[in-house]
Design an enzyme around this catalytic site. Structure first.
Site, PDB file in Angstrom:
ATOM      1  N   GLY A  83      -7.146   0.944   4.035  1.00 34.53           N
ATOM      2  CA  GLY A  83      -8.532   1.533   4.245  1.00 34.53           C
ATOM      3  C   GLY A  83      -8.823   2.152   2.812  1.00 34.53           C
ATOM      4  CE  LYS A 142     -22.245   7.884   2.732  1.00 34.78           C
ATOM      5  NZ  LYS A 142     -21.306   7.445   1.279  1.00 34.78           N
ATOM      6  CD  GLU A 197      -2.627   1.664   0.353  1.00 37.09           C
ATOM      7  OE1 GLU A 197      -3.496   1.094  -0.201  1.00 37.09           O
ATOM      8  OE2 GLU A 197      -2.338   3.209  -0.195  1.00 37.09           O
ATOM      9  CB  THR A 240     -11.457   5.246  -2.160  1.00 35.03           C
ATOM     10  OG1 THR A 240     -10.446   5.279  -3.059  1.00 35.03           O
ATOM     11  CG2 THR A 240     -12.417   6.274  -2.561  1.00 35.03           C
ATOM     12  CB  CYS A 241     -13.978   2.539   1.520  1.00 37.19           C
ATOM     13  SG  CYS A 241     -15.642   2.363   2.375  1.00 37.19           S
ATOM     14  CB  ILE A 286     -20.260  10.828  -5.342  1.00 39.38           C
ATOM     15  CG1 ILE A 286     -19.826   9.402  -4.974  1.00 39.38           C
ATOM     16  CG2 ILE A 286     -19.323  11.842  -4.684  1.00 39.38           C
ATOM     17  CD1 ILE A 286     -18.497   8.826  -5.547  1.00 39.38           C
ATOM     18  CG  HIS A 331     -47.710  -1.818  14.549  1.00 37.27           C
ATOM     19  ND1 HIS A 331     -48.007  -0.616  13.490  1.00 37.27           N
ATOM     20  CD2 HIS A 331     -48.446  -1.048  15.698  1.00 37.27           C
ATOM     21  CE1 HIS A 331     -48.704   0.258  14.002  1.00 37.27           C
ATOM     22  NE2 HIS A 331     -49.107  -0.075  15.289  1.00 37.27           N
ATOM     23  CG  ASP A 387     -13.945   1.276  -6.889  1.00 36.00           C
ATOM     24  OD1 ASP A 387     -14.648   0.365  -6.362  1.00 36.00           O
ATOM     25  OD2 ASP A 387     -14.029   2.431  -6.395  1.00 36.00           O
ATOM     26  N   GLY A 392     -24.961  14.012 -11.169  1.00 31.95           N
ATOM     27  CA  GLY A 392     -26.123  13.597 -10.178  1.00 31.95           C
ATOM     28  C   GLY A 392     -26.411  11.977  -9.904  1.00 31.95           C
TER      29      GLY A 392
END
Ligand code: FAD
Length: 501
Positions: free
Chosen positions: A40, A52, A35, A42-43, A188, A478, A343, A185
């Protein structure tokens, strides 16, 4: 140059790469993970997790207005302490990062910090900064490519990190802008438009396709667009960016879209020293000039293979830069012993972290001599964490018809349930199934609050070829929002209670 041998080499420590490495090590293989930045990927550092975290803060801000306007809670939003917000986000990222590092270490994965390039089908040269040379690593069993993707940029709109940004730097730019033009749109772009609006910015969202989230069901796009417009976001679909340039002076006249929120506090100090002026051709009428303090380019992502020297292993990319597997069941490429995850894969992989986790498991288990089930791409859930959220799995109504299915469709507004009324944010459940109680569930599409947490049962329905009668059999608590899902299936099963067909 030193030479080292191991069972498995993984290039790239994002969600695809580190999941492969962890699982392979848990299965007893010797694993080296290369690495060049932070495990970890991009995410964790620029994607899912920090975005988030910020969207959670945005939800709290929106909640203040709701508390006052709907519930008589005399709350006002004083101001947004951007540095405190950023500190909380960074703490969450940092703790996750330490967690991943700890898990790799505990599993016995050798992490080499450097940039890898192929030197042969299973041999990798790693340039380790400061080590005064390169390391050569050879894999006995397999080499896994997991170098991920980066934001696509547009010619003439290179990111400046300040006024023209991509998702890589949007959250890390200094302060909050007073106005943002979001180009793109997709998930992201929609999330960032939603976030900035909650932070009090004037937001214009421009999408070239006829609708937002063009890959989702048309009803999802319609509901989402309506909700974003109601929040004061200017949405231009079927619109093309003609050109854009940096402006010297602060764009005081930039606030041409939407209605400013009185309680949104100070949206940061803004971005000093100008902004961007863009000419946009809307679907109808004359070109518009839109000025904004920040232009966020969110027009997709491109695979990262530069410098990887794929040719050394006899590998090539497809026309869009992805590395296609020869076998989707194992994700092995045309070169035996070389695998690809995340990806870097073309569709039907989805450019989503949870898909890359599943791919990592499949590759690691294959390398360990197991026979894992292939990734079921048709049943991977897709979520947009805007306000409102969207979540879906399986086929849209149009895609199901295009695939030759006869379909039965049932749409239920979330406000048809008590909990949907409590939330008061609209939204819907849409189920696309083969006709009849025993027809197969083909797709489920949700819009509304917390629907990201509601999609998993529908995912099982699609993945397990369940029917409306199968799901209707199960009792939903419910009052919850998930009741709307249960009720939609009950109706399709011919047992509708509150929604009688
Ligand atoms: P990456 O995470 O990009 O990791 C690749 C790694 O390889 C990087 O760490 C890089 O440094 C390293 N690398 C590259 N080349 C070399 C080399 N030559 N040598 C050594 N190392 C190298 N997905 C979701 O599922 N849910 C979400 O909510 C979500 N939100 C997102 C929000 C944003 C803003 C963005 C940008 C993405 C989001 N995604 C989300 C997508 C998700 O981040 C990606 O699908 C995921 O990170 C892909 O993982 P990967 O392992 O393929 O690649």
């Amino acid at each position: 140059m030193s030479g080292n041998t191991t069972d498995v080499i993984v290039i790239g420590g994002g969600t695809g790469g580190y999941s492969t490495a962890l699982r392979a090590a848990h299965l007893g293989l010797g694993v080296t993970l290369v690495e060049r930045d932070l495990v970890g990927g991009t995410c964790l550092h620029r994607g899912c997790v920090p975005s988030k975290a910020m969207l959670h803060a945005a939800e709290l801000i929106d909640g203040v207005a709701e508390a006052r306007e709907r519930w008589g809670v005399k709350a006002t939003l004083d101001s947004i302490d951007w540095s405190a917000l950023v500190a909380t986000r960074d703490d969450i990222v940092s703790r996750n990062h330490k967690g991943v590092e700890g898990q790799l270490s505990a599993a016995g994965v050798t992490v080499v910090r450097g940039t890898a390039a192929l030197a042969g089908p299973r041999t990798v040269r790693v340039d380790v900064p400061g080590a005064g040379g390169a390391e050569l690593w050879t894999a006995r069993r397999g080499l896994v490519l997991a170098t991920g993707s980066r934001p696509r940029t547009l010619p003439g709109l290179e990111p400046t990190g300040k006024h023209v940004v991509t998702s890589d730097d949007a959250l890390f730019a200094p302060g909050l802008p007073r106005s943002v033009l979001v180009l793109g749109g997709g998930a992201i772009g929609v999330e960032y438009a939603s976030f900035h609006r909650s932070m009090g910015a004037e937001v214009t969202l421009v999408e070239a396709a006829e609708r937002l989230l063009p890959l989702e069901d048309a009803d999802v796009s319609r509901q989402l667009t309506r909700a974003l417009k109601k929040r004061g976001i200017t949405v231009l679909t079927g619109a093309r960016l003609l050109d854009a340039h940096l402006t010297g002076a602060p764009p005081a006249d930039a606030h041409r879209s939407g209605t400013g929120r009185s309680d949104a506090g100070t949206p940061g100090a803004g971005t000093p020293g100008g902004g961007v002026a863009a000419r946009v051709q809307p679907a109808r009428g004359e070109a518009l000039v839109i000025t904004a303090e920040r232009l966020l380019v969110a027009v997709g992502r491109v695979p990262v293979t530069d410098g990887l020297n794929l040719a050394a292993a006899g590998l090539t990319t497809d026309e869009r830069g992805h590395v296609p597997p020869a076998d989707w069941a194992t994700l092995e490429t045309a070169v035996p012993g070389v695998y690809v995850v995340g990806d870097l894969l073309p569709p039907p992989s989805l450019g989503l972290a949870h898909a890359s986790f599943a791919e990592g498991l499949v590759v690691a288990e294959t390398l360990a001599g197991l026979a894992p089930r292939p990734v079921d791409y048709a049943a991977v859930p897709r979520v947009t964490y805007s306000s409102p959220q969207t979540a879906s799995v399986g086929l849209s109504e149009a895609a199901a018809k295009d695939a030759g299915h006869e379909v039965a469709v049932n749409v239920l507004p979330l406000t048809a349930t008590a909990k949907g009324m409590v939330h008061g944010q609209g939204g819907m459940v849409k189920v696309v199934a083969e006709p009849g109680p025993e027809g197969r569930v083909l797709g489920v599409h949700l819009v509304g609050p917390h629907v990201s947490e509601m999609i998993s049962e529908s995912q099982l329905a699609v993945a397990w070829d369940a029917s409306p009668a199968d799901i209707a059999q199960h009792i939903h608590p419910h009052p919850t929002l998930t009741e709307a899902v249960g009720e939609t299936f009950l109706t399709l099963a011919g047992r509708g209670l509150h929604q009688h067909a």
